[in-house]
Design a protein around this motif. Sequence first.
Motif, PDB file in Angstrom:
ATOM      1  N   ASP A 213       0.829  -1.214   0.000  1.00 45.85           N
ATOM      2  CA  ASP A 213       0.000   0.000   0.000  1.00 45.85           C
ATOM      3  C   ASP A 213       0.862   1.263   0.000  1.00 45.85           C
ATOM      4  O   ASP A 213       0.571   2.214  -0.730  1.00 45.85           O
ATOM      5  CB  ASP A 213      -0.932   0.021   1.216  1.00 45.85           C
ATOM      6  N   ALA A 214       1.923   1.260   0.812  1.00 51.02           N
ATOM      7  CA  ALA A 214       2.789   2.439   0.862  1.00 51.02           C
ATOM      8  C   ALA A 214       3.496   2.641  -0.477  1.00 51.02           C
ATOM      9  O   ALA A 214       3.649   3.771  -0.946  1.00 51.02           O
ATOM     10  CB  ALA A 214       3.811   2.297   1.985  1.00 51.02           C
ATOM     11  N   ALA A 215       3.917   1.543  -1.101  1.00 49.47           N
ATOM     12  CA  ALA A 215       4.591   1.645  -2.406  1.00 49.47           C
ATOM     13  C   ALA A 215       3.632   2.207  -3.458  1.00 49.47           C
ATOM     14  O   ALA A 215       4.006   3.061  -4.268  1.00 49.47           O
ATOM     15  CB  ALA A 215       5.127   0.282  -2.832  1.00 49.47           C
ATOM     16  N   LEU A 216       2.384   1.725  -3.423  1.00 47.68           N
ATOM     17  CA  LEU A 216       1.378   2.232  -4.371  1.00 47.68           C
ATOM     18  C   LEU A 216       1.130   3.722  -4.151  1.00 47.68           C
ATOM     19  O   LEU A 216       1.008   4.489  -5.114  1.00 47.68           O
ATOM     20  CB  LEU A 216       0.064   1.477  -4.198  1.00 47.68           C
ATOM     21  N   GLU A 217       1.060   4.100  -2.892  1.00 52.80           N
ATOM     22  CA  GLU A 217       0.803   5.501  -2.568  1.00 52.80           C
ATOM     23  C   GLU A 217       1.925   6.390  -3.097  1.00 52.80           C
ATOM     24  O   GLU A 217       1.678   7.430  -3.702  1.00 52.80           O
ATOM     25  CB  GLU A 217       0.690   5.637  -1.047  1.00 52.80           C
ATOM     26  N   ARG A 218       3.166   5.950  -2.864  1.00 49.96           N
ATOM     27  CA  ARG A 218       4.317   6.722  -3.378  1.00 49.96           C
ATOM     28  C   ARG A 218       4.277   6.791  -4.904  1.00 49.96           C
ATOM     29  O   ARG A 218       4.524   7.837  -5.497  1.00 49.96           O
ATOM     30  CB  ARG A 218       5.628   6.069  -2.931  1.00 49.96           C
ATOM     31  N   ALA A 219       3.959   5.654  -5.534  1.00 54.76           N
ATOM     32  CA  ALA A 219       3.938   5.619  -6.998  1.00 54.76           C
ATOM     33  C   ALA A 219       2.851   6.544  -7.548  1.00 54.76           C
ATOM     34  O   ALA A 219       3.074   7.289  -8.510  1.00 54.76           O
ATOM     35  CB  ALA A 219       3.725   4.188  -7.478  1.00 54.76           C
ATOM     36  N   LEU A 220       1.678   6.522  -6.917  1.00 55.07           N
ATOM     37  CA  LEU A 220       0.589   7.369  -7.404  1.00 55.07           C
ATOM     38  C   LEU A 220       0.885   8.846  -7.181  1.00 55.07           C
ATOM     39  O   LEU A 220       0.526   9.685  -8.016  1.00 55.07           O
ATOM     40  CB  LEU A 220      -0.735   6.962  -6.750  1.00 55.07           C
ATOM     41  N   VAL A 223       3.059   9.809  -9.963  1.00 56.42           N
ATOM     42  CA  VAL A 223       2.269   9.994 -11.190  1.00 56.42           C
ATOM     43  C   VAL A 223       1.617  11.384 -11.171  1.00 56.42           C
ATOM     44  O   VAL A 223       1.630  12.109 -12.181  1.00 56.42           O
ATOM     45  CB  VAL A 223       1.189   8.895 -11.332  1.00 56.42           C
ATOM     46  N   GLU A 224       1.077  11.745 -10.026  1.00 52.37           N
ATOM     47  CA  GLU A 224       0.425  13.057  -9.899  1.00 52.37           C
ATOM     48  C   GLU A 224       1.400  14.193 -10.206  1.00 52.37           C
ATOM     49  O   GLU A 224       1.053  15.151 -10.888  1.00 52.37           O
ATOM     50  CB  GLU A 224      -0.084  13.217  -8.468  1.00 52.37           C
TER      51      GLU A 224
END
Length: 311
Positions: A213-220, A223-224
């Motif tokens: 979840d933390a990795a996804l959050e950083r990745a998103l 992207v932003e």
Amino acid sequence: MVARLLPPQVHVFVRDWLSANNVLLKSPAGHVLVDTGYVRHAPLTLALLASPRGLGGEPLAQVVNTHCHSDHMGGNAAVARAYGCGIAVPEGEVAAIEAWDGKALLLDYADQDAERFTPAAALRAGESHVWGDLEWEAIAAPGHDMGALCFYNAEHRILISGDALWEHGFGFVMPPAIDPAALPATRVTLERLAELDVRVVIPGHGEPFADFDAALERALSRVEAFEADPLRLARHAVKVILTFALLDRRSLPLAGMADYVERVGIFREFNARFFGMPPADFAEFVIVELERAGAVRRDGGLLRPANAAAG
Ligand SMILES: [Zn+2]
């Protein structure tokens, strides 16, 4: 160690930034290797594969790739030759591999190298394959590479993510002016991955990690930031490609950098489209950005990766 969360038939050879990780999926029915590293490292890849932690003398049934960048498929030919096995690549990569398209595959276009090979099979999103006695669903993961796949095992909640998701980020993405689909696809891919129940991610680079979840959050959020300022994608791409070339070549003569950014297609094209600088200024700009990031250093007349031993 997160690797302890993996079932015993899944073995990860954690490599570096020049060679992607190799994932060996072992089974009495036939061992399968996911990704083979960079061509310069093929002897090390073969040695790791032959070691007791690897195949230990047993045959290899198949090589598969998450995507066909040089750090993932550069050792395909050497491994297939050593073991007499077939190679399966994502369906979206087949045409570029068959044509050995140096631009689409980021080979000569990005001053990278790989040994040519012929794929024996294509992998399609939505299909499942039994590798290492585990069922792996191929999931479309366009963005960094538009043909890329991730492989997901629901039973043990393992995601082999390639360059679509790392613990801190993901592989560089083409700016909208080069490929308008790439950045939107990156977001869609991350949102699709977020729907999976994942306990361990085996990324293309770096150690396996558990905090999905933390990795996804950083990745998103990355992207932003790219969506807010697409020029950042161009800056990021040229920095990544030059760092890779330095890891490959170990050094480049500083006096030749202006010629280098004119000779290598991706630098020439990106400078013309995004930066519009005289070649010497553009080379200096990229070098200074990389120095600031601590990625390169000047050593006499040479530009070197910051952490590489001299020589
Ligand atoms: Zn890649």
